[in-house]
Write a protein that holds these residues in place. Structure first.
Motif, PDB file in Angstrom:
ATOM      1  N   SER A 114      15.985 -13.826 -19.725  1.00  0.00           N
ATOM      2  CA  SER A 114      15.775 -13.953 -18.280  1.00  0.00           C
ATOM      3  C   SER A 114      15.322 -12.583 -17.793  1.00  0.00           C
ATOM      4  O   SER A 114      16.110 -11.632 -17.738  1.00  0.00           O
ATOM      5  CB  SER A 114      17.072 -14.378 -17.588  1.00  0.00           C
ATOM      6  N   MET A 115      14.039 -12.469 -17.455  1.00  0.00           N
ATOM      7  CA  MET A 115      13.432 -11.178 -17.162  1.00  0.00           C
ATOM      8  C   MET A 115      13.588 -10.781 -15.689  1.00  0.00           C
ATOM      9  O   MET A 115      13.227 -11.548 -14.797  1.00  0.00           O
ATOM     10  CB  MET A 115      11.944 -11.235 -17.541  1.00  0.00           C
ATOM     11  N   LEU A 116      14.155  -9.614 -15.454  1.00  0.00           N
ATOM     12  CA  LEU A 116      14.323  -9.024 -14.116  1.00  0.00           C
ATOM     13  C   LEU A 116      15.015  -9.981 -13.139  1.00  0.00           C
ATOM     14  O   LEU A 116      14.542 -10.185 -12.012  1.00  0.00           O
ATOM     15  CB  LEU A 116      12.976  -8.599 -13.526  1.00  0.00           C
ATOM     16  N   PRO A 117      16.152 -10.568 -13.502  1.00  0.00           N
ATOM     17  CA  PRO A 117      16.769 -11.555 -12.616  1.00  0.00           C
ATOM     18  C   PRO A 117      17.247 -10.997 -11.279  1.00  0.00           C
ATOM     19  O   PRO A 117      17.349 -11.752 -10.306  1.00  0.00           O
ATOM     20  CB  PRO A 117      17.941 -12.084 -13.450  1.00  0.00           C
ATOM     21  N   VAL A 138      21.488 -16.752 -23.282  1.00  0.00           N
ATOM     22  CA  VAL A 138      20.598 -16.149 -22.296  1.00  0.00           C
ATOM     23  C   VAL A 138      20.910 -14.662 -22.205  1.00  0.00           C
ATOM     24  O   VAL A 138      22.069 -14.272 -22.029  1.00  0.00           O
ATOM     25  CB  VAL A 138      20.776 -16.795 -20.903  1.00  0.00           C
ATOM     26  N   VAL A 139      19.884 -13.839 -22.347  1.00  0.00           N
ATOM     27  CA  VAL A 139      20.039 -12.388 -22.218  1.00  0.00           C
ATOM     28  C   VAL A 139      19.268 -11.940 -20.979  1.00  0.00           C
ATOM     29  O   VAL A 139      18.057 -12.165 -20.883  1.00  0.00           O
ATOM     30  CB  VAL A 139      19.504 -11.645 -23.466  1.00  0.00           C
ATOM     31  N   GLU A 140      19.972 -11.343 -20.034  1.00  0.00           N
ATOM     32  CA  GLU A 140      19.332 -10.831 -18.823  1.00  0.00           C
ATOM     33  C   GLU A 140      18.784  -9.438 -19.099  1.00  0.00           C
ATOM     34  O   GLU A 140      19.518  -8.545 -19.544  1.00  0.00           O
ATOM     35  CB  GLU A 140      20.328 -10.813 -17.665  1.00  0.00           C
ATOM     36  N   VAL A 141      17.502  -9.259 -18.839  1.00  0.00           N
ATOM     37  CA  VAL A 141      16.823  -8.002 -19.139  1.00  0.00           C
ATOM     38  C   VAL A 141      16.267  -7.404 -17.852  1.00  0.00           C
ATOM     39  O   VAL A 141      15.442  -8.026 -17.184  1.00  0.00           O
ATOM     40  CB  VAL A 141      15.683  -8.222 -20.160  1.00  0.00           C
ATOM     41  N   VAL A 196      11.660 -16.113 -19.490  1.00  0.00           N
ATOM     42  CA  VAL A 196      11.521 -16.697 -18.160  1.00  0.00           C
ATOM     43  C   VAL A 196      11.432 -15.557 -17.153  1.00  0.00           C
ATOM     44  O   VAL A 196      12.291 -14.677 -17.124  1.00  0.00           O
ATOM     45  CB  VAL A 196      12.718 -17.607 -17.814  1.00  0.00           C
ATOM     46  N   LEU A 197      10.370 -15.567 -16.346  1.00  0.00           N
ATOM     47  CA  LEU A 197      10.169 -14.559 -15.306  1.00  0.00           C
ATOM     48  C   LEU A 197      10.019 -15.279 -13.979  1.00  0.00           C
ATOM     49  O   LEU A 197       9.016 -15.946 -13.732  1.00  0.00           O
ATOM     50  CB  LEU A 197       8.920 -13.720 -15.609  1.00  0.00           C
TER      51      LEU A 197
END
Length: 245
Positions: free
Chosen positions: A7-10, A38-41, A55-56
């Motif tokens: 999960s990109m830039l949540p 899910v890894v938040e980045v 996912v962005l």
């Protein structure tokens, strides 16, 4: 093997809850008996060693510059993922940031990463409302659009044709942009929760790349009944035949 959904830039790109598409993928994978997380980045330093999907989501215009700066530090990774067939789902401004660029109403431009063809350009007024798209890959897709820009330059590679709503705008009759397994769309919802077939097709790709097989589990079929009822209501409200594909 654990499937890793990024999960990109949540914190910046989740205005419409679109970052939750990552959790939709992970949940459906688990319901199918696969291990998924899910890894938040938020920065390049937080990227996991293995990435099976990205996912962005969408953010506000106020976050465009900061989001671009962070994404630019991962430009090489986005290029590699796109080349290797890692599914990337981008929505709203997240999609715009992966394009050639974003033109703002004040005349300023924000350069995109150039992962997807096309660019976002100002429209006369913001468009909001139901969006229905007939996709050759995923059937009839439903969602909600809320954007102040049209999208041009991707006419050869849309996600599908609009059946209701504006989509890419400029009377193109099209919605979204696709390049390989990289997807850009205006569909909020989150789109994968409203459109399980879309989620399952992405999961088939994710699993196949990992040498695994994916088939929806029993719980997914139960949840999909609720999604089908919600879709039928939205299609009827938009004046689109439920059986139309």
């Amino acid at each position: 093997m654990t499937l890793t959904i990024v999960s990109m830039l949540p914190t910046l790109q989740n205005t419409n809850g679109d970052a939750e598409n990552a959790r939709v993928l992970a949940s459906r994978a688990r319901w199918a008996g696969l291990d998924a997380t899910v890894v938040e980045v938020e920065s390049a330093a937080q990227l996991p060693h293995r990435v099976d999907a990205v996912v962005l989501g969408s953010g506000s215009d106020a976050s465009l510059d900061e989001s671009r700066t962070r994404l630019l530090s991962m430009h090489d990774e986005f290029r590699r993922w796109g080349t290797e067939g890692v599914p990337i789902l981008s929505i709203g401004t997240g999609w715009e940031l992966l394009s050639w660029g974003v033109e703002l109403a004040n005349g300023r431009s924000v350069e995109g990463l150039g992962i997807l063809p096309g660019r976002a350009v100002p429209r006369a007024s913001r468009v909001t409302g139901d969006l229905v798209v007939k996709s050759p890959r995923f059937g009839m897709l439903v969602g909600f659009e809320n954007h102040a820009r049209d999208y041009i330059g991707a006419e050869a590679s849309p996600l599908g044709r609009t059946r209701a709503g504006s989509g890419n705008g400029r009377d193109s009759g099209q919605e979204g942009a696709v390049m390989g397994d990289v997807y850009g769309t205006h569909l909020h919802g989150p789109v994968l929760a409203k459109n399980p077939e879309f989620a399952d097709r992405l999961l088939e790709t994710i699993a196949s790349r990992a040498g695994l097989a994916y088939a929806p589990g029993d719980r997914a079929r139960t949840v999909d009944e609720y999604a089908a009822a919600a879709r039928a209501t939205q299609l009827a409200a938009a004046g689109v035949a439920v059986s139309g594909r």
